[in-house]
Design an enzyme around this catalytic site. Structure first.
Site, mmCIF file in Angstrom:
data_model
loop_
_atom_site.group_PDB
_atom_site.id
_atom_site.type_symbol
_atom_site.label_atom_id
_atom_site.label_comp_id
_atom_site.label_asym_id
_atom_site.label_seq_id
_atom_site.Cartn_x
_atom_site.Cartn_y
_atom_site.Cartn_z
ATOM 1 N N ASN A 44 19.252 33.304 69.661
ATOM 2 C CA ASN A 44 20.714 33.385 69.553
ATOM 3 C C ASN A 44 21.057 33.470 68.070
ATOM 4 O O ASN A 44 20.993 32.478 67.355
ATOM 5 C CB ASN A 44 21.341 32.137 70.194
ATOM 6 N N TRP A 45 21.407 34.676 67.650
ATOM 7 C CA TRP A 45 21.700 34.888 66.214
ATOM 8 C C TRP A 45 23.034 34.298 65.794
ATOM 9 O O TRP A 45 23.339 34.231 64.606
ATOM 10 C CB TRP A 45 21.734 36.381 65.892
ATOM 11 N N LYS A 46 23.869 33.932 66.780
ATOM 12 C CA LYS A 46 25.236 33.474 66.491
ATOM 13 C C LYS A 46 25.939 34.540 65.633
ATOM 14 O O LYS A 46 25.661 35.725 65.830
ATOM 15 C CB LYS A 46 25.213 32.084 65.857
ATOM 16 N N HIS A 100 28.098 28.673 75.791
ATOM 17 C CA HIS A 100 27.485 27.967 74.654
ATOM 18 C C HIS A 100 28.461 26.916 74.117
ATOM 19 O O HIS A 100 29.678 27.127 74.124
ATOM 20 C CB HIS A 100 27.126 28.974 73.553
ATOM 21 N N GLU A 108 29.318 26.148 71.274
ATOM 22 C CA GLU A 108 30.200 26.617 70.196
ATOM 23 C C GLU A 108 31.388 27.392 70.769
ATOM 24 O O GLU A 108 32.458 27.436 70.163
ATOM 25 C CB GLU A 108 29.398 27.449 69.181
ATOM 26 N N GLU A 124 21.151 22.411 76.155
ATOM 27 C CA GLU A 124 21.328 22.276 74.708
ATOM 28 C C GLU A 124 22.201 21.064 74.417
ATOM 29 O O GLU A 124 23.438 21.176 74.408
ATOM 30 C CB GLU A 124 22.022 23.523 74.133
ATOM 31 N N GLY A 134 21.698 22.665 65.330
ATOM 32 C CA GLY A 134 21.999 22.889 63.913
ATOM 33 C C GLY A 134 21.621 21.730 63.011
ATOM 34 O O GLY A 134 22.145 21.592 61.908
ATOM 35 N N SER A 150 17.749 22.927 67.426
ATOM 36 C CA SER A 150 16.834 22.665 66.311
ATOM 37 C C SER A 150 15.357 22.876 66.657
ATOM 38 O O SER A 150 14.498 22.057 66.308
ATOM 39 C CB SER A 150 17.084 21.263 65.740
ATOM 40 N N GLY A 164 18.175 29.110 67.701
ATOM 41 C CA GLY A 164 19.227 29.573 66.806
ATOM 42 C C GLY A 164 18.659 30.055 65.488
ATOM 43 O O GLY A 164 18.047 31.123 65.405
HETATM 44 P P1 13P Z 1 19.687 25.892 66.257
HETATM 45 O O1 13P Z 1 18.329 26.309 66.786
HETATM 46 O O2 13P Z 1 20.032 26.580 64.972
HETATM 47 O O3 13P Z 1 19.833 24.409 66.209
HETATM 48 O O4 13P Z 1 20.759 26.426 67.305
HETATM 49 C C1 13P Z 1 20.547 26.133 68.647
HETATM 50 C C2 13P Z 1 21.500 26.911 69.452
HETATM 51 O O5 13P Z 1 22.675 26.626 69.485
HETATM 52 C C3 13P Z 1 20.966 28.067 70.202
HETATM 53 O O6 13P Z 1 21.877 28.552 71.120
#
Ligand code: 13P
Length: 255
Positions: free
Chosen positions: A10-12, A95, A97, A165, A171, A213, A234
């Site tokens: 997931n590149w966000k 998600h 976010e 998650e 993060g 993470s 992420g």
């Molecule tokens: P990180 O791996 O950067 O903690 O992000 C996890 C995430 O939200 C994947 O969807």
């Protein structure tokens, strides 16, 4: 259930340029090429989806959100049908976010059906914000699952993927990812809830990912002992140095 381990990147909202995006796609394809037991999905922002031309069965394209309607007057939205017509196969739905921007469990339940109707495979995110000794998070997860999957018919259960998650683990420093043993406990609980909703057969073949993470150093242990079928990654999925190492370490775990 997937026959292979599944690693979803997931590149966000990253990276900021098409040149960087091209470099990450190239790295991911190269790294996926020699994997035997692992399927790789990358979910870039919509703007870069066209870069992920699917030219082998080792890497697939996905997106990070879709709208709950196929077409219409919905300025700024993107439909599951559009994603499918661009070659996308997966979509992350719900998600944390996006939930922080107001997405509800009810909307998630509608998006799952909209995605399935377009032939996309939904990756449905669930996860508690915090934990305390009283174990209230278990009821929270049960509610989230029940509402998000409320419109899903049992016969379509095998088409969805659940991504666990925990919000507090996203993060963070990689040392703060959940430990594999804690992940296992929660995954067993998720399976119990799925068993209650969809029955034993469905629950036993559920495809469950962990995200929060994950990096190249903890990925193997999570796959080996976390009871999951794969990972939702992420930051590390954008790291051209270490994402290949993550994929290799996951691939080393027997199925
Ligand atoms: P990180 O791996 O950067 O903690 O992000 C996890 C995430 O939200 C994947 O969807």
């Amino acid at each position: 259930m997937n026959k292979k381990h599944l690693v979803v990147g997931n590149w966000k909202m990253n990276p900021t340029s098409i040149e960087e995006a091209r470099a990450v796609v190239a790295m991911s394809k190269k790294a996926a090429k020699n994997l035997k037991r692992t399927e790789v999905v990358i979910c870039p922002p919509f703007a870069f989806l066209h870069l992920v031309k699917v030219d082998n069965k080792k890497i697939f394209a996905g997106v990070q959100n879709v709208f709950n309607q196929p077409a219409g007057s919905f300025t700024g939205e993107i439909s599951p049908q559009m994603v499918r017509s661009l070659g996308g196969k997966y979509v992350i739905i719900g998600h944390s976010e996006r939930r922080a921007m107001g997405e509800t469990d009810e909307l998630v339940s509608q998006k799952i059906i909209a995605a399935l109707n377009a032939g996309l495979r939904p990756i449905v995110c669930i996860g508690e914000k915090t934990r305390n000794q009283s174990g209230e998070y278990l009821q929270f997860l049960r509610n989230q699952l029940s509402i998000c999957l409320s419109l899903l018919k049992k016969k379509h259960f095998s088409e969805i993927i659940i991504a666990y998650e925990p919000v507090f683990a996203i993060g963070k420093s990689f040392a703060e990812a959940m430990q594999a043993r804690e992940i296992l406990e929660t995954v067993l609980y998720i399976k119990k809830v799925l068993n209650d909703i969809f029955g034993k057969e469905s629950a036993s073949c559920a495809c469950i990912l962990y995200g929060g993470s994950v990096n190249w150093e903890n990925a193997k242990a999570i796959i080996e002992t976390g009871g999951v079928n794969g990972l939702l990654v992420g930051r590390e999925s954008l790291n051209v140095e270490t994402f290949p190492k993550l994929l290799t370490s996951v691939d080393a775990v027997s199925l």
